[in-house]
Design a protein around this motif. Structure first.
Motif, PDB file in Angstrom:
ATOM      1  N   ASN A 108       0.942  -1.076  -0.092  1.00 27.50           N
ATOM      2  CA  ASN A 108      -0.213  -0.082  -0.050  1.00 27.50           C
ATOM      3  C   ASN A 108       0.884   1.191   0.024  1.00 27.50           C
ATOM      4  O   ASN A 108       1.562   1.470   1.207  1.00 27.50           O
ATOM      5  CB  ASN A 108      -1.055  -0.049   1.235  1.00 27.50           C
ATOM      6  CG  ASN A 108      -1.876  -0.901   1.088  1.00 27.50           C
ATOM      7  OD1 ASN A 108      -2.385  -1.486   0.223  1.00 27.50           O
ATOM      8  ND2 ASN A 108      -2.804  -1.260   2.177  1.00 27.50           N
ATOM      9  N   ASN A 111       1.567   3.385   3.259  1.00 31.58           N
ATOM     10  CA  ASN A 111       2.237   2.715   4.520  1.00 31.58           C
ATOM     11  C   ASN A 111       3.456   2.694   4.525  1.00 31.58           C
ATOM     12  O   ASN A 111       4.018   2.017   5.456  1.00 31.58           O
ATOM     13  CB  ASN A 111       1.447   1.620   5.010  1.00 31.58           C
ATOM     14  CG  ASN A 111       1.949   0.428   4.440  1.00 31.58           C
ATOM     15  OD1 ASN A 111       2.759   0.187   3.619  1.00 31.58           O
ATOM     16  ND2 ASN A 111       0.739  -0.427   4.998  1.00 31.58           N
ATOM     17  N   GLU A 142      -7.056   3.228   7.221  1.00 32.16           N
ATOM     18  CA  GLU A 142      -6.408   4.253   7.799  1.00 32.16           C
ATOM     19  C   GLU A 142      -7.264   4.996   9.117  1.00 32.16           C
ATOM     20  O   GLU A 142      -8.474   4.866   8.914  1.00 32.16           O
ATOM     21  CB  GLU A 142      -6.168   5.243   6.881  1.00 32.16           C
ATOM     22  CG  GLU A 142      -5.211   4.935   5.700  1.00 32.16           C
ATOM     23  CD  GLU A 142      -5.574   4.071   4.604  1.00 32.16           C
ATOM     24  OE1 GLU A 142      -6.919   3.557   4.703  1.00 32.16           O
ATOM     25  OE2 GLU A 142      -5.305   4.357   3.388  1.00 32.16           O
ATOM     26  N   SER A 160     -10.179   4.201   0.722  1.00 28.76           N
ATOM     27  CA  SER A 160      -8.871   3.905   0.841  1.00 28.76           C
ATOM     28  C   SER A 160      -7.894   3.493  -0.131  1.00 28.76           C
ATOM     29  O   SER A 160      -6.697   3.879  -0.601  1.00 28.76           O
ATOM     30  CB  SER A 160      -8.709   2.613   1.993  1.00 28.76           C
ATOM     31  OG  SER A 160      -7.400   2.598   2.442  1.00 28.76           O
ATOM     32  N   HIS A 164      -4.750   5.182  -2.813  1.00 31.78           N
ATOM     33  CA  HIS A 164      -3.297   4.683  -2.895  1.00 31.78           C
ATOM     34  C   HIS A 164      -3.350   4.557  -4.361  1.00 31.78           C
ATOM     35  O   HIS A 164      -2.192   4.668  -5.036  1.00 31.78           O
ATOM     36  CB  HIS A 164      -3.328   3.194  -2.529  1.00 31.78           C
ATOM     37  CG  HIS A 164      -3.218   3.208  -1.009  1.00 31.78           C
ATOM     38  ND1 HIS A 164      -2.631   3.526  -0.039  1.00 31.78           N
ATOM     39  CD2 HIS A 164      -4.300   2.687  -0.157  1.00 31.78           C
ATOM     40  CE1 HIS A 164      -2.625   3.182   0.932  1.00 31.78           C
ATOM     41  NE2 HIS A 164      -3.617   2.747   1.353  1.00 31.78           N
TER      42      HIS A 164
END
Length: 369
Positions: A108, A111, A142, A160, A164
């Protein structure tokens, strides 16, 4: 007999995971993940080879440390199947496995650090022609998204994922696939349905942390079956708290049931009742175990009596219908002169199945010759 699916697939961009195409109309691939310690090279390689033997198209490996990355280097040398590295937090691990020939990175972007670190990984992936999988899970959203929605929702998972995706878009990187997994099958289905309308990249399907062998298989079949029947999905993993080999078997069973992709034998068997003339359950269990090595698609009906037996045999490649003392044998819908002793059904049916495979192999050699 074999039937083709009428399902219309969602159009998607194609990426290559090693030599295996994903998306863009390519066959839906089935994958699993090792559960050995990655640093135990011998055990991990052995498990990968077992997965490959039952039909896995690719295998994912967790690479949580630099020691695991060094082990990955040795694992990669000993395996032919495409390998995906599952990496979180430390961008240097992604750079290292890319150097060692990984076929796909599961990360991801958000992160693994600041923009410079993300760019380093993406540039490395681009240079080495390595695709990326963005993997969103309902259990690890998150903090700000959790706060906004209060609980995992389909829109929360998609938000989410798109966060990304936006990072990769800004870096002009298109070679990626996306998953939005949840342990709740209906939540996962809704998430994938929403996402499928918003991106053109391939979708990796899964019901994450689905459960044990029985309950997890049912939950996965329901969730993945709903999506696949709508043409959504380009690769899949059935996540079970069980031997990873079972994940591959269940994955192919789901695809077989929807006539999307066939590998090995599709057993059609009655649930049995007092009319059965031979032990159907024992016969099916034994043949499933004995014929695990078979990759040729084939419908085999095993029915214990004459109520439904002849009808199922008519539409099977091979069929057996229970009769008193001896049972009827069918091939390509035609009843044969051969009759099977009910006390020796397993051996006789296995012999007929393997003879059919042998004939098929010989005919292919003649055609190629």
């Amino acid at each position: 007999m074999s039937h083709t699916s009428s399902i219309i697939r969602r159009e998607s961009k194609q990426i290559m995971v090693g030599n295996v195409p994903v998306g863009g109309g390519a066959p839906i691939t089935v994958q699993s993940m090792t559960n050995t310690l990655t640093t135990d090279v011998a055990a991990t390689v052995a498990q990968i080879k077992r997965l490959e033997a039952v039909g896995a198209d690719m295998v994912r490996i967790s690479v949580p440390t630099m020691n695991a990355a060094e082990a990955f280097r040795e694992i990669k040398k000993q395996c032919n199947i495409p390998l995906i590295a599952d990496i979180h937090f430390d961008y240097r691990i992604a750079l290292k496995v890319a150097e060692y020939g990984v076929d796909c990175l599961r990360i991801n972007p958000g992160n693994i650090g600041n923009e410079q670190r993300i760019r380093s990984v993406v540039d490395c992936a681009r240079h080495n022609n390595i695709p990326i999988r963005i993997g969103v899970n309902g259990g690890s959203l998150e903090a700000d998204i959790q706060e906004k929605y209060g609980e995992p929702t389909a829109q929360a998972l998609v938000d989410s994922a798109l966060r990304h995706v936006d990072i990769l878009d800004r870096l002009n990187f298109e070679q990626f696939k996306v998953s939005v997994k949840a342990s709740d099958a209906l939540l996962a289905v809704e998430s994938y349905q929403l996402l499928a309308k918003q991106i053109i990249q391939p979708l990796h399907l899964g019901i994450t942390e689905a459960g044990g062998l029985r309950s997890g298989s049912v939950k996965s079949a329901v969730g993945l079956g709903l999506l696949l029947s709508q043409g959504i999905g380009d690769t899949l993993r059935v996540s079970l708290a069980a031997d990873p080999v079972e994940e591959i078997k269940v994955g192919f069973d789901i695809l077989k049931s929807l006539r999307i992709r066939s590998r090995g034998i599709n057993f059609i068997a009655c649930p049995t009742c007092s009319r059965q003339e031979f032990d159907v359950i024992a016969t099916v269990n034994a043949l499933e175990e004995r014929l695990e090595d078979v990759v040729m698609p084939m419908d085999v009906s095993i029915i214990g009596c004459v109520v439904n037996g002849p009808g199922e045999a008519l539409v099977s490649d091979i069929g057996i219908t229970g009769g008193k003392n001896k049972s009827g044998f069918y091939e390509d819908g035609t009843r044969q002169r051969d009759r099977f002793d009910n006390d020796n059904v397993i051996d006789q049916l296995e012999a007929k199945i393997r003879a059919r495979i042998s004939r098929s192999d010989e005919s292919q050699i003649i055609v190629k010759g």
